[in-house]
Design a protein around this motif. Structure first.
Motif, PDB file in Angstrom:
ATOM      1  N   PRO A 160       0.812  -1.215   0.000  1.00  0.00           N
ATOM      2  CA  PRO A 160       0.000   0.000   0.000  1.00  0.00           C
ATOM      3  C   PRO A 160       0.844   1.263   0.000  1.00  0.00           C
ATOM      4  O   PRO A 160       1.944   1.279   0.539  1.00  0.00           O
ATOM      5  CB  PRO A 160      -0.795  -0.103   1.302  1.00  0.00           C
ATOM      6  N   ARG A 161       0.321   2.303  -0.647  1.00  0.00           N
ATOM      7  CA  ARG A 161       0.896   3.633  -0.491  1.00  0.00           C
ATOM      8  C   ARG A 161       0.433   4.135   0.856  1.00  0.00           C
ATOM      9  O   ARG A 161      -0.642   3.753   1.330  1.00  0.00           O
ATOM     10  CB  ARG A 161       0.369   4.580  -1.574  1.00  0.00           C
ATOM     11  N   PRO A 162       1.177   4.998   1.482  1.00  0.00           N
ATOM     12  CA  PRO A 162       0.738   5.514   2.787  1.00  0.00           C
ATOM     13  C   PRO A 162      -0.669   6.089   2.705  1.00  0.00           C
ATOM     14  O   PRO A 162      -0.969   6.895   1.837  1.00  0.00           O
ATOM     15  CB  PRO A 162       1.776   6.605   3.096  1.00  0.00           C
ATOM     16  N   GLY A 163      -1.558   5.614   3.560  1.00  0.00           N
ATOM     17  CA  GLY A 163      -2.907   6.154   3.652  1.00  0.00           C
ATOM     18  C   GLY A 163      -3.908   5.604   2.662  1.00  0.00           C
ATOM     19  O   GLY A 163      -5.055   5.997   2.666  1.00  0.00           O
ATOM     20  N   THR A 164      -3.509   4.658   1.776  1.00  0.00           N
ATOM     21  CA  THR A 164      -4.453   4.184   0.768  1.00  0.00           C
ATOM     22  C   THR A 164      -4.911   2.748   0.977  1.00  0.00           C
ATOM     23  O   THR A 164      -5.926   2.355   0.445  1.00  0.00           O
ATOM     24  CB  THR A 164      -3.854   4.267  -0.651  1.00  0.00           C
ATOM     25  N   GLY A 165      -4.171   1.937   1.675  1.00  0.00           N
ATOM     26  CA  GLY A 165      -4.504   0.523   1.753  1.00  0.00           C
ATOM     27  C   GLY A 165      -3.939  -0.201   0.546  1.00  0.00           C
ATOM     28  O   GLY A 165      -3.246   0.377  -0.277  1.00  0.00           O
ATOM     29  N   ALA A 166      -4.223  -1.487   0.422  1.00  0.00           N
ATOM     30  CA  ALA A 166      -3.655  -2.301  -0.653  1.00  0.00           C
ATOM     31  C   ALA A 166      -4.268  -1.941  -2.002  1.00  0.00           C
ATOM     32  O   ALA A 166      -5.477  -1.861  -2.145  1.00  0.00           O
ATOM     33  CB  ALA A 166      -3.877  -3.774  -0.352  1.00  0.00           C
ATOM     34  N   ASN A 176     -13.613  -3.017  -5.681  1.00  0.00           N
ATOM     35  CA  ASN A 176     -13.806  -2.966  -4.233  1.00  0.00           C
ATOM     36  C   ASN A 176     -12.509  -2.760  -3.466  1.00  0.00           C
ATOM     37  O   ASN A 176     -12.501  -2.840  -2.241  1.00  0.00           O
ATOM     38  CB  ASN A 176     -14.519  -4.240  -3.757  1.00  0.00           C
ATOM     39  N   ARG A 177     -11.425  -2.478  -4.156  1.00  0.00           N
ATOM     40  CA  ARG A 177     -10.158  -2.177  -3.512  1.00  0.00           C
ATOM     41  C   ARG A 177     -10.086  -0.692  -3.176  1.00  0.00           C
ATOM     42  O   ARG A 177     -10.685   0.135  -3.867  1.00  0.00           O
ATOM     43  CB  ARG A 177      -8.989  -2.511  -4.446  1.00  0.00           C
ATOM     44  N   PRO A 178      -9.331  -0.326  -2.148  1.00  0.00           N
ATOM     45  CA  PRO A 178      -9.189   1.097  -1.828  1.00  0.00           C
ATOM     46  C   PRO A 178      -8.462   1.882  -2.918  1.00  0.00           C
ATOM     47  O   PRO A 178      -8.637   3.080  -3.056  1.00  0.00           O
ATOM     48  CB  PRO A 178      -8.372   1.108  -0.537  1.00  0.00           C
ATOM     49  N   ALA A 179      -7.650   1.173  -3.712  1.00  0.00           N
ATOM     50  CA  ALA A 179      -6.899   1.820  -4.793  1.00  0.00           C
ATOM     51  C   ALA A 179      -6.630   0.781  -5.871  1.00  0.00           C
ATOM     52  O   ALA A 179      -6.624  -0.421  -5.601  1.00  0.00           O
ATOM     53  CB  ALA A 179      -5.586   2.398  -4.269  1.00  0.00           C
ATOM     54  N   VAL A 180      -6.415   1.258  -7.093  1.00  0.00           N
ATOM     55  CA  VAL A 180      -6.015   0.380  -8.191  1.00  0.00           C
ATOM     56  C   VAL A 180      -4.796   0.968  -8.865  1.00  0.00           C
ATOM     57  O   VAL A 180      -4.549   2.174  -8.821  1.00  0.00           O
ATOM     58  CB  VAL A 180      -7.141   0.151  -9.222  1.00  0.00           C
ATOM     59  N   ARG A 181      -4.040   0.083  -9.496  1.00  0.00           N
ATOM     60  CA  ARG A 181      -2.774   0.474 -10.109  1.00  0.00           C
ATOM     61  C   ARG A 181      -2.652  -0.176 -11.475  1.00  0.00           C
ATOM     62  O   ARG A 181      -3.088  -1.304 -11.671  1.00  0.00           O
ATOM     63  CB  ARG A 181      -1.636  -0.001  -9.201  1.00  0.00           C
ATOM     64  N   VAL A 182      -2.025   0.550 -12.400  1.00  0.00           N
ATOM     65  CA  VAL A 182      -1.761   0.023 -13.736  1.00  0.00           C
ATOM     66  C   VAL A 182      -0.360   0.466 -14.158  1.00  0.00           C
ATOM     67  O   VAL A 182       0.048   1.597 -13.887  1.00  0.00           O
ATOM     68  CB  VAL A 182      -2.839   0.484 -14.745  1.00  0.00           C
TER      69      VAL A 182
END
Length: 131
Positions: A14-20, A43-49
């Motif tokens: 996770p980035r600080p403050g974002t969750g996985a 349903n994730r707190p964040a997504v990455r590409v």
């Protein structure tokens, strides 16, 4: 997992403050039903590409009910990949830059990704989604 079961979407640190953050490529390359993996990503707190040699990560607000811009729509990922692989190489050969206005950018994954690829991007969103 067994036939019909969905493997969990792989997590990234996770980035600080974002969750996985859920990673699109990792999720879509794992076994299981694509529709269920995409639902899990939403349903994730964040997504990455991965794009342009690094990652674009956006935080999602799954609690919002006033607008649809709180989560990344999977179509933004697929359009980003299509433009990156099929459209932008032709423009780059001609030394042209794609200029993009994204109306209703939501979390901004598409526009941020296109910017990372060298496009000139202007993102817009309705005021309630920006609060």
């Amino acid at each position: 997992g067994q036939e019909g079961e969905v493997d969990e979407v792989p997590e990234l640190p996770p980035r600080p403050g974002t969750g996985a953050a859920g990673d699109f490529e990792a999720a879509l390359s794992s076994k299981g039903r694509t529709s269920e993996k995409l639902f899990e990503l939403a349903n994730r707190p964040a997504v990455r590409v991965k794009v342009g040699g690094s990652h674009v990560e956006v935080t999602q607000d799954r609690s919002t009910t006033e607008h649809t811009g709180g989560v990344v729509w999977e179509t933004s990922y697929f359009l980003l990949r299509y433009l990156e692989r099929e459209f932008l190489p032709g423009l780059q050969k001609r030394e042209q830059t794609l200029k993009v206005v994204e109306l209703g950018a939501g979390c901004g994954l598409l526009g941020l990704g296109l910017s990372r690829l060298g496009c000139e991007v202007f993102l817009t969103e309705q005021p309630t989604a920006l609060e």
